[in-house]
Design a protein around this motif. Structure first.
Motif, PDB file in Angstrom:
ATOM      1  N   ALA A  20      15.092 -19.594 -35.640  1.00 52.13           N
ATOM      2  CA  ALA A  20      13.746 -19.502 -35.060  1.00 52.13           C
ATOM      3  C   ALA A  20      13.623 -18.264 -34.177  1.00 52.13           C
ATOM      4  O   ALA A  20      12.605 -17.556 -34.217  1.00 52.13           O
ATOM      5  CB  ALA A  20      13.428 -20.762 -34.261  1.00 52.13           C
ATOM      6  N   ASP A  21      14.657 -17.994 -33.374  1.00 55.27           N
ATOM      7  CA  ASP A  21      14.617 -16.816 -32.497  1.00 55.27           C
ATOM      8  C   ASP A  21      14.671 -15.520 -33.306  1.00 55.27           C
ATOM      9  O   ASP A  21      14.009 -14.530 -32.962  1.00 55.27           O
ATOM     10  CB  ASP A  21      15.783 -16.857 -31.511  1.00 55.27           C
ATOM     11  CG  ASP A  21      15.581 -17.887 -30.407  1.00 55.27           C
ATOM     12  OD1 ASP A  21      14.426 -18.348 -30.226  1.00 55.27           O
ATOM     13  OD2 ASP A  21      16.574 -18.238 -29.737  1.00 55.27           O
ATOM     14  N   ILE A  22      15.458 -15.506 -34.364  1.00 55.06           N
ATOM     15  CA  ILE A  22      15.531 -14.335 -35.241  1.00 55.06           C
ATOM     16  C   ILE A  22      14.177 -14.064 -35.883  1.00 55.06           C
ATOM     17  O   ILE A  22      13.680 -12.929 -35.890  1.00 55.06           O
ATOM     18  CB  ILE A  22      16.607 -14.534 -36.316  1.00 55.06           C
ATOM     19  CG1 ILE A  22      17.989 -14.536 -35.666  1.00 55.06           C
ATOM     20  CG2 ILE A  22      16.512 -13.460 -37.400  1.00 55.06           C
ATOM     21  CD1 ILE A  22      19.093 -15.027 -36.573  1.00 55.06           C
ATOM     22  N   ASN A  23      13.563 -15.107 -36.407  1.00 58.89           N
ATOM     23  CA  ASN A  23      12.267 -14.952 -37.055  1.00 58.89           C
ATOM     24  C   ASN A  23      11.198 -14.485 -36.075  1.00 58.89           C
ATOM     25  O   ASN A  23      10.372 -13.628 -36.397  1.00 58.89           O
ATOM     26  CB  ASN A  23      11.838 -16.266 -37.702  1.00 58.89           C
ATOM     27  CG  ASN A  23      12.676 -16.614 -38.911  1.00 58.89           C
ATOM     28  OD1 ASN A  23      13.381 -15.754 -39.465  1.00 58.89           O
ATOM     29  ND2 ASN A  23      12.623 -17.861 -39.340  1.00 58.89           N
ATOM     30  N   GLU A  24      11.199 -15.060 -34.871  1.00 57.74           N
ATOM     31  CA  GLU A  24      10.216 -14.654 -33.863  1.00 57.74           C
ATOM     32  C   GLU A  24      10.461 -13.214 -33.431  1.00 57.74           C
ATOM     33  O   GLU A  24       9.519 -12.444 -33.238  1.00 57.74           O
ATOM     34  CB  GLU A  24      10.280 -15.585 -32.659  1.00 57.74           C
ATOM     35  CG  GLU A  24       9.310 -15.236 -31.531  1.00 57.74           C
ATOM     36  CD  GLU A  24       7.843 -15.294 -31.923  1.00 57.74           C
ATOM     37  OE1 GLU A  24       7.003 -14.785 -31.148  1.00 57.74           O
ATOM     38  OE2 GLU A  24       7.522 -15.843 -33.001  1.00 57.74           O
ATOM     39  N   GLY A  25      11.727 -12.819 -33.291  1.00 62.22           N
ATOM     40  CA  GLY A  25      12.046 -11.447 -32.933  1.00 62.22           C
ATOM     41  C   GLY A  25      11.563 -10.462 -33.973  1.00 62.22           C
ATOM     42  O   GLY A  25      10.985  -9.416 -33.646  1.00 62.22           O
ATOM     43  N   ASN A  26      11.766 -10.784 -35.248  1.00 60.97           N
ATOM     44  CA  ASN A  26      11.287  -9.916 -36.330  1.00 60.97           C
ATOM     45  C   ASN A  26       9.769  -9.886 -36.390  1.00 60.97           C
ATOM     46  O   ASN A  26       9.167  -8.841 -36.673  1.00 60.97           O
ATOM     47  CB  ASN A  26      11.862 -10.392 -37.665  1.00 60.97           C
ATOM     48  CG  ASN A  26      13.301  -9.965 -37.865  1.00 60.97           C
ATOM     49  OD1 ASN A  26      13.705  -8.881 -37.468  1.00 60.97           O
ATOM     50  ND2 ASN A  26      14.095 -10.835 -38.481  1.00 60.97           N
ATOM     51  N   ARG A  27       9.128 -11.027 -36.108  1.00 58.99           N
ATOM     52  CA  ARG A  27       7.664 -11.076 -36.133  1.00 58.99           C
ATOM     53  C   ARG A  27       7.076 -10.200 -35.031  1.00 58.99           C
ATOM     54  O   ARG A  27       6.127  -9.443 -35.258  1.00 58.99           O
ATOM     55  CB  ARG A  27       7.191 -12.525 -35.968  1.00 58.99           C
ATOM     56  CG  ARG A  27       5.691 -12.723 -36.227  1.00 58.99           C
ATOM     57  CD  ARG A  27       5.259 -14.151 -35.949  1.00 58.99           C
ATOM     58  NE  ARG A  27       5.281 -14.421 -34.520  1.00 58.99           N
ATOM     59  CZ  ARG A  27       4.312 -14.054 -33.678  1.00 58.99           C
ATOM     60  NH1 ARG A  27       3.254 -13.379 -34.121  1.00 58.99           N
ATOM     61  NH2 ARG A  27       4.392 -14.348 -32.404  1.00 58.99           N
ATOM     62  N   GLN A  28       7.634 -10.276 -33.827  1.00 54.98           N
ATOM     63  CA  GLN A  28       7.129  -9.479 -32.714  1.00 54.98           C
ATOM     64  C   GLN A  28       7.353  -7.989 -32.948  1.00 54.98           C
ATOM     65  O   GLN A  28       6.495  -7.156 -32.648  1.00 54.98           O
ATOM     66  CB  GLN A  28       7.812  -9.911 -31.407  1.00 54.98           C
ATOM     67  CG  GLN A  28       7.471 -11.331 -30.947  1.00 54.98           C
ATOM     68  CD  GLN A  28       6.041 -11.457 -30.448  1.00 54.98           C
ATOM     69  OE1 GLN A  28       5.298 -10.482 -30.339  1.00 54.98           O
ATOM     70  NE2 GLN A  28       5.641 -12.678 -30.156  1.00 54.98           N
ATOM     71  N   LEU A  29       8.517  -7.629 -33.493  1.00 52.64           N
ATOM     72  CA  LEU A  29       8.806  -6.217 -33.765  1.00 52.64           C
ATOM     73  C   LEU A  29       7.828  -5.663 -34.791  1.00 52.64           C
ATOM     74  O   LEU A  29       7.276  -4.566 -34.614  1.00 52.64           O
ATOM     75  CB  LEU A  29      10.240  -6.061 -34.271  1.00 52.64           C
ATOM     76  CG  LEU A  29      10.675  -4.636 -34.632  1.00 52.64           C
ATOM     77  CD1 LEU A  29      10.527  -3.699 -33.446  1.00 52.64           C
ATOM     78  CD2 LEU A  29      12.113  -4.634 -35.146  1.00 52.64           C
ATOM     79  N   ARG A  30       7.581  -6.413 -35.848  1.00 53.80           N
ATOM     80  CA  ARG A  30       6.634  -5.958 -36.863  1.00 53.80           C
ATOM     81  C   ARG A  30       5.243  -5.795 -36.270  1.00 53.80           C
ATOM     82  O   ARG A  30       4.544  -4.813 -36.546  1.00 53.80           O
ATOM     83  CB  ARG A  30       6.588  -6.953 -38.023  1.00 53.80           C
ATOM     84  CG  ARG A  30       5.548  -6.590 -39.078  1.00 53.80           C
ATOM     85  CD  ARG A  30       5.518  -7.584 -40.218  1.00 53.80           C
ATOM     86  NE  ARG A  30       4.436  -7.296 -41.153  1.00 53.80           N
ATOM     87  CZ  ARG A  30       4.169  -8.009 -42.225  1.00 53.80           C
ATOM     88  NH1 ARG A  30       4.914  -9.068 -42.518  1.00 53.80           N
ATOM     89  NH2 ARG A  30       3.168  -7.676 -43.012  1.00 53.80           N
TER      90      ARG A  30
END
Length: 426
Positions: free
Chosen positions: A123-133
């Motif tokens: 979940a943290d990985i996905n949220e991190g990638n979402r915010q970066l994008r």
């Protein structure tokens, strides 16, 4: 008066690598840069600040480190050793994130180690990638579009929790099609062409097969903050690694740039758009070499992080276009990502329904980088194929990039390198 410095090498733009199928390098007239509007509304300064505060800097560092380790692994491969080598760490990481969401057990552990995500939840990985994008795609005076898709065989049921995660976090488009048929190949190639604004017209020259294909596409279009005057572009000699020379078009401009130098290298940041994004060029001095520079890069990039002082630079930058294709499994396995490719040991149980066995059969990567007087257009595609067994100075400093050099396209807010690599033969 400061002694004049001469910078003669150039390192290729981050994001492109040579492939087993070879690479094509073209100098001369690159395609015209057409500035499109971003797909999403640009963030205000306050909104950007808020999103930037949510970006996981550790993930950005992990992505850059992974890209450099992969660059090193590919450089050690005989087929890439003597040519250009440019990859897109961002594209590869995003495509592997789609696969990672489907893994469990030791397969997930290996992938997280290789990608630098150890100790983080999915979940943290996905949220991190979402915010970066979200941050990368908004503002900066450039166009940066990112797209993801999952293509699967008719009747194949992927777990709903997997599909929801990749749709919510990565905006994945899900398509059902018979991957054994040319119709599927044509549809995927059309998607690739559309998402890269025709820079990469195809990813497959035969039906991909397997049960699923996970694809990431990245398209970058950035005009220089200060363009080069085409009237100043002249043919000059570029010295190759073996000491021979070839004539290339060299773009010329004098201006103020962020510049730094060390005992064995010179570095410059050439800004795009409003200055948020740059091309970082690191040139080994004539007393050094690309091999020595790459060893430094692979060991520690901290000396090239942070802000550079501004200097007046007489800049010479090659005008070039590079297109490359390569396969990634061998290089990724050399980094420790092994189980995901093992039909017996791979654990994709977070993607596949009970009783079905998935593993990664192939990972294909394509990149194009086109540098001209107006700016840079670059695109990358990464396709992961899933298989189943069951189914100020008084005198300007001279920086003439007329030798092999290293480049990276970076987002200065986050430090993310979108493309990076070595240019040995522009």
């Amino acid at each position: 008066m400061r002694k004049r410095k001469v910078l003669t090498g150039l390192c290729l733009l981050m994001g492109l690598t040579a492939c087993a199928q070879g690479s094509e390098i073209q100098s001369g007239e690159p395609q015209a840069i057409v500035h499109k509007q971003p797909k999403v509304k640009e963030l205000s300064a306050q909104e950007r600040k808020e999103v930037l505060g949510k970006v996981d800097t550790g993930m950005v560092k992990a992505q850059n480190d992974f890209g450099l380790r992969l660059h090193q692994a590919l450089s050690n491969s005989p087929e890439y050793k003597s040519g250009n080598l440019i990859i897109s760490p961002y594209s590869i990481t995003q495509a592997l994130a789609l696969a990672y969401n489907g893994t469990a057990g030791d397969t997930a552990a290996e992938m997280s180690d290789v990608l630098g995500w150890k100790g983080m939840s999915v979940a943290d990985i996905n949220e991190g990638n979402r915010q970066l994008r979200s941050l990368l795609e908004n503002g900066g005076g450039v166009v940066l579009n990112v797209a993801n898709s999952v293509w699967h065989q008719p009747g194949l049921e992927m777990k709903k929790t997997y599909l929801k995660a990749v749709k919510d976090s990565y905006g994945v488009e899900v398509r059902e099609t018979d991957l054994m048929q040319e119709e599927a190949m044509n549809a995927i190639n059309q998607w690739v062409k559309d998402k890269t604004s025709s820079m990469i017209p195809t990813i497959y020259d035969e039906p991909p097969g397997g049960v699923a294909v996970l694809i990431n596409a990245v398209y970058f279009n950035g005009g220089w903050m200060d363009e080069f005057d085409p009237a100043n572009t002249v043919d000059e000699e570029f010295t190759l690694s073996d000491g021979t020379t070839q004539k290339i078009p060299m773009m010329k401009r004098k201006g103020r740039y962020s510049y730094k130098e060390g005992e064995s290298w010179q570095a410059i940041r050439i800004p795009y758009g409003d200055g948020r994004m740059h091309m970082l060029v690191i040139l080994p001095k004539e007393s050094s070499s690309m091999d020595e520079l790459q060893q430094q890069l692979w060991k520690d990039t901290s000396v090239w992080k942070g802000d550079f002082p501004h200097e007046t630079i007489q800049l010479g930058l090659p005008k070039f276009k590079v297109e490359q294709t390569f396969e990634l499994p061998d290089a990724l396995q050399s980094l420790g990502m092994i189980q995901a490719f093992d039909r017996d040991a791979a654990d994709f149980s977070a993607m596949a329904h009970d009783g079905e066995k998935f593993w990664i059969e192939k990972i294909k990567h394509k990149t194009v980088v086109d540098v001209s007087e107006k700016g840079t257009v670059a695109a990358a595609i990464t396709a992961v194929g899933i298989e189943t067994g069951a189914v100020l100075t008084t005198e300007p400093i001279v920086m003439n990039i007329n030798r092999p050099f290293f480049i990276a396209i970076e987002d200065r807010d986050t430090g993310a390198w979108l493309f990076m690599g070595s240019v040995l033969r522009p």
